[in-house]
Scaffold this active site. Structure first.
Site, PDB file in Angstrom:
ATOM      1  CG  HIS A 204      -0.080   0.224   2.830  1.00  0.00           C
ATOM      2  ND1 HIS A 204      -0.045   1.335   2.989  1.00  0.00           N
ATOM      3  CD2 HIS A 204       0.265  -0.791   3.257  1.00  0.00           C
ATOM      4  CE1 HIS A 204       0.108   0.839   4.315  1.00  0.00           C
ATOM      5  NE2 HIS A 204       0.616  -0.083   4.727  1.00  0.00           N
ATOM      6  CG  ASP A 224       1.900   0.591   7.944  1.00  0.00           C
ATOM      7  OD1 ASP A 224       1.999   0.348   6.712  1.00  0.00           O
ATOM      8  OD2 ASP A 224       1.913   1.018   8.842  1.00  0.00           O
ATOM      9  CD  GLU A 258      -3.214  -1.455   4.938  1.00  0.00           C
ATOM     10  OE1 GLU A 258      -2.624  -2.627   5.597  1.00  0.00           O
ATOM     11  OE2 GLU A 258      -2.934  -0.171   5.813  1.00  0.00           O
ATOM     12  CD  GLU A 259      -2.271   1.881   6.948  1.00  0.00           C
ATOM     13  OE1 GLU A 259      -2.993   1.768   8.208  1.00  0.00           O
ATOM     14  OE2 GLU A 259      -0.402   2.490   6.941  1.00  0.00           O
ATOM     15  CG  ASP A 286       2.099  -3.497   5.190  1.00  0.00           C
ATOM     16  OD1 ASP A 286       2.334  -2.367   5.309  1.00  0.00           O
ATOM     17  OD2 ASP A 286       0.799  -3.186   5.497  1.00  0.00           O
ATOM     18  CG  HIS A 363      -0.426   3.566  12.090  1.00  0.00           C
ATOM     19  ND1 HIS A 363      -1.349   2.442  12.092  1.00  0.00           N
ATOM     20  CD2 HIS A 363      -0.431   2.959  10.352  1.00  0.00           C
ATOM     21  CE1 HIS A 363      -1.429   1.159  11.647  1.00  0.00           C
ATOM     22  NE2 HIS A 363      -0.792   1.847  10.582  1.00  0.00           N
TER      23      HIS A 363
HETATM   24  N1  BES Z   1       1.064  -1.896   8.194  1.00  0.00           N
HETATM   25  C1  BES Z   1      -0.218  -2.380   8.818  1.00  0.00           C
HETATM   26  C2  BES Z   1       0.169  -3.924   9.244  1.00  0.00           C
HETATM   27  C3  BES Z   1       0.446  -4.788  10.246  1.00  0.00           C
HETATM   28  C4  BES Z   1       0.697  -3.966  11.231  1.00  0.00           C
HETATM   29  C5  BES Z   1       1.261  -5.921   9.784  1.00  0.00           C
HETATM   30  C6  BES Z   1       1.315  -4.139  12.541  1.00  0.00           C
HETATM   31  C7  BES Z   1       1.872  -6.540  10.718  1.00  0.00           C
HETATM   32  C8  BES Z   1       2.108  -5.947  12.237  1.00  0.00           C
HETATM   33  C9  BES Z   1      -1.058  -2.052   7.554  1.00  0.00           C
HETATM   34  O1  BES Z   1      -1.170  -0.993   6.937  1.00  0.00           O
HETATM   35  C10 BES Z   1      -1.989  -1.628   9.196  1.00  0.00           C
HETATM   36  O2  BES Z   1      -2.191  -0.673   9.835  1.00  0.00           O
HETATM   37  N2  BES Z   1      -3.504  -2.427   8.777  1.00  0.00           N
HETATM   38  C11 BES Z   1      -4.360  -2.028   9.907  1.00  0.00           C
HETATM   39  C12 BES Z   1      -5.252  -3.213   9.530  1.00  0.00           C
HETATM   40  C13 BES Z   1      -6.649  -2.366   8.024  1.00  0.00           C
HETATM   41  C14 BES Z   1      -7.448  -3.351   7.803  1.00  0.00           C
HETATM   42  C15 BES Z   1      -6.567  -1.399   8.675  1.00  0.00           C
HETATM   43  C16 BES Z   1      -3.991  -2.605  11.331  1.00  0.00           C
HETATM   44  O3  BES Z   1      -3.131  -3.228  11.970  1.00  0.00           O
HETATM   45  O4  BES Z   1      -4.408  -2.161  11.911  1.00  0.00           O
HETATM   46 ZN    ZN Z   2       0.631  -0.651   6.523  1.00  0.00          ZN
END
Ligand code: BES
Ligand code: ZN
Length: 395
Positions: A204, A224, A258-259, A286, A363
Site C-alpha cells: 500500500h 508503513d 489500505e490504512e 507491507d 501510524h
Molecule cells: N502495515 C500495517 C499492518 C501490520 C501492522 C502488519 C503490524 C503487521 C504488523 C497496515 O498498514 C495496517 O495498519 N493495517 C491495519 C488494518 C487494516 C484493516 C486497516 C492494522 O493493522 O490495524
Molecule cells: Zn501498512
C-alpha cells in the site's frame, strides 16, 4: 426570526446526526469478540454469526472512536474489523472461510527452484541506496492519506517513477486504477507476458497518523509503507535493467486506501475476480525496513496460502542462505494480502519482523527512516526475495 432560524438549523443538524448514527455490518476476528461485547460496541443485532476464526457483527457508528482506541491499546490494531456494504457481503466472507481453509493449502503453481543463473545475477544488483532514496522521497510528502491532495500527489510520484523505469518497453505500461469513493488512485504497472497467468506484487502506498488520521496529519509512513513500495520499485528497476521478458504477466501494485480498511486492494481484487483473471500468486510487501527480530523475514500464516509460503521459505534458503526466516501471524486481515486471499487467490505476506518486535512508530509522525537506522539494508533482503519469487514463479 434569527433566533428561530438557529433552532431550526440545530434541529436539522441533530436530525441528520441521528440519521447518520447508523450501524454497519463488519467481519472481525473472533479473539476480539468478548472485548467488543463488553464495551457494547455492537448495534441492535450484535453478533450475527460466527465461523472458525471470523464473526459477522453489526457495529454502531457512534462507537467507532472508542472502539479504535480500545483496539489500539488492547490489541495493537487499527480498526480491527473489515467494513462491508451489506449483510450479504459480510456473510459471504464467513461462507468462504471453510472453502478458503482448503484453498489455503492448495498448490496453485509450480514451486520448483531452478533459475539460479538469472536470479543470482539479478539479486547481486540490488542497491540499498536506491531503496533508501525512494523511501526518503515518499516519506517527504506530508502524508499520503487516501483523501488528501498530498495522497494524490504521492501516487503521481509513484506513477512517474515506475513510468520512467519502463521507458522503451512496448510490453510494459503503468496505469491508474481509479476508485469512486475517494481521490487517491491505485497505481498498477503491468509487464505483459504471452500467458494470461498473472503474478501480483503489491504494497500500500497510503499513510496515516493519529487517532483520527486525517488529511492534515503529518504521516511520513517511512516504514508503513514507503518501505514496501520502494522495495518493489527496486525490483522493477532490476527486471528492466536485465531486460527481463516474462512468460507470464507480472503486475506491480501501489494500493490506495489500505490504512482505512484495505479499501483500495479490496476493489482491485474484486475487479480481478469479476473479470476472471488468473492470478497464480500474490506477494504483499507491507513494512520491510525495520529489523526488529532474530528472523529477518517473517511469513504471516493467516489470510495467506500455506504452499506458497513454504515456497517463499525455500526461495530464501536457496538464494539468501544467510537470511533467517520464520512464521508468525497477524491475527486478523492486517494488510492487502487479505483482500486477495478473500477472493480465493494464493497470497503471502513476508513481514519485517515477528509481530511482537515490529516497528512501534507506525501510524505516528515518527514513522521516519531514522527509526530504521537511516538506511534500507533490511528492505534490500525483501527486494532480493521478491526477485527470486518473480523469476521462479514466472517459468
Ligand atoms: N502495515 C500495517 C499492518 C501490520 C501492522 C502488519 C503490524 C503487521 C504488523 C497496515 O498498514 C495496517 O495498519 N493495517 C491495519 C488494518 C487494516 C484493516 C486497516 C492494522 O493493522 O490495524
Ligand atoms: Zn501498512
Amino acid at each position: 426570526m434569527k433566533f428561530h432560524r438557529t433552532w431550526i438549523t440545530l434541529g436539522a443538524v441533530l436530525f441528520s446526526m441521528q440519521a447518520y448514527s447508523q450501524s454497519f455490518w463488519a467481519t472481525i476476528d473472533k479473539d476480539v469478540l468478548s472485548t467488543m461485547e463488553k464495551n457494547q460496541f455492537f448495534g441492535e443485532k450484535g453478533i450475527k454469526s460466527t465461523g472458525d476464526n471470523i464473526a459477522v457483527v453489526e457495529i454502531d457508528e457512534r462507537n467507532l472512536g472508542h472502539l479504535s482506541s480500545i483496539m489500539h491499546e488492547e490489541f495493537r490494531r487499527c480498526g480491527g474489523f473489515v467494513r462491508h456494504d451489506s449483510l450479504e457481503e459480510a456473510m459471504g466472507v464467513l461462507d468462504n472461510e471453510q472453502f478458503m481453509k482448503s484453498m489455503n493449502k492448495a498448490e496453485v503453481a509450480n514451486y520448483t527452484i531452478d533459475q539460479d543463473a538469472t536470479v543470482n545475477t539479478m539479486i547481486a544488483q540490488v542497491q540499498e541506496m536506491n531503496i533508501r532514496s525512494q523511501i526518503e522521497k515518499m516519506s517527504s510528502f506530508k502524508n499520503r492519506y487516501y483523501k488528501s491532495s498530498t495522497g494524490e500527489d504521492s501516487q503521481r510520484y509513484v506513477f512517474d517513477t515506475w513510468s520512467s523505469l519502463i521507458q522503451g518497453r512496448t510490453d510494459a505500461k503503468v496505469e491508474y486504477f481509479r476508485h469512486s469513493g475517494w481521490g487517491q488512485p491505485t497505481v498498477i504497472m503491468t509487464l505483459e507476458g504471452a500467458s494470461s497467468e498473472t503474478i501480483v506484487l503489491g504494497g500500500h502506498a497510503d499513510s496515516i497518523a493519529g487517532w483520527m488520521g486525517g488529511a492534515n496529519a503529518t504521516a511520513p509512513g517511512a516504514d508503513d509503507n514507503a518501505s514496501g513500495i520502494s522495495t518493489l520499485t527496486e525490483v522493477i528497476r532490476i527486471l528492466m535493467a536485465n531486460n527481463f521478458q516474462p512468460q507470464k504477466t507480472i503486475k506491480f501494485m501501489a494500493y490506495a486506501a489500505e490504512e482505512v480498511g484495505l479499501l483500495g486492494s479490496k476493489e482491485v481484487a474484486a475487479s480481478f475476480k469479476k473479470d476472471n483473471l488468473n492470478v497464480i500468486g500474490v506477494m504483499q510487501l507491507d513494512m520491510t525496513n525495520f529489523n526488529g527480530s532474530q528472523e529477518d523475514i517473517v511469513l504471516m500464516t493467516d489470510y495467506t496460502n500455506e504452499a506458497q509460503n513454504q515456497f517463499i521459505g525455500s526461495l530464501i534458503d536457496h538464494y539468501l542462505p544467510g537470511i533467517k526466516w520464520g512464521y508468525d501471524k497477524c491475527g486478523y486481515g492486517c494488510s492487502d494480502h487479505a483482500s486477495w486471499h478473500n477472493q480465493g487467490y494464493p497470497a503471502s505476506m513476508p513481514f519485517e519482523s515477528r509481530k511482537g518486535a515490529m516497528n512501534r512508530n507506525i501510524h505516528t509522525s515518527r514513522d521516519r527512516l531514522d527509526v530504521s537506522g537511516g538506511h534500507a539494508r533490511h528492505a534490500l533482503k525483501f527486494s532480493q526475495m521478491a526477485i527470486a519469487f518473480v523469476v521462479e514463479l514466472d517459468k
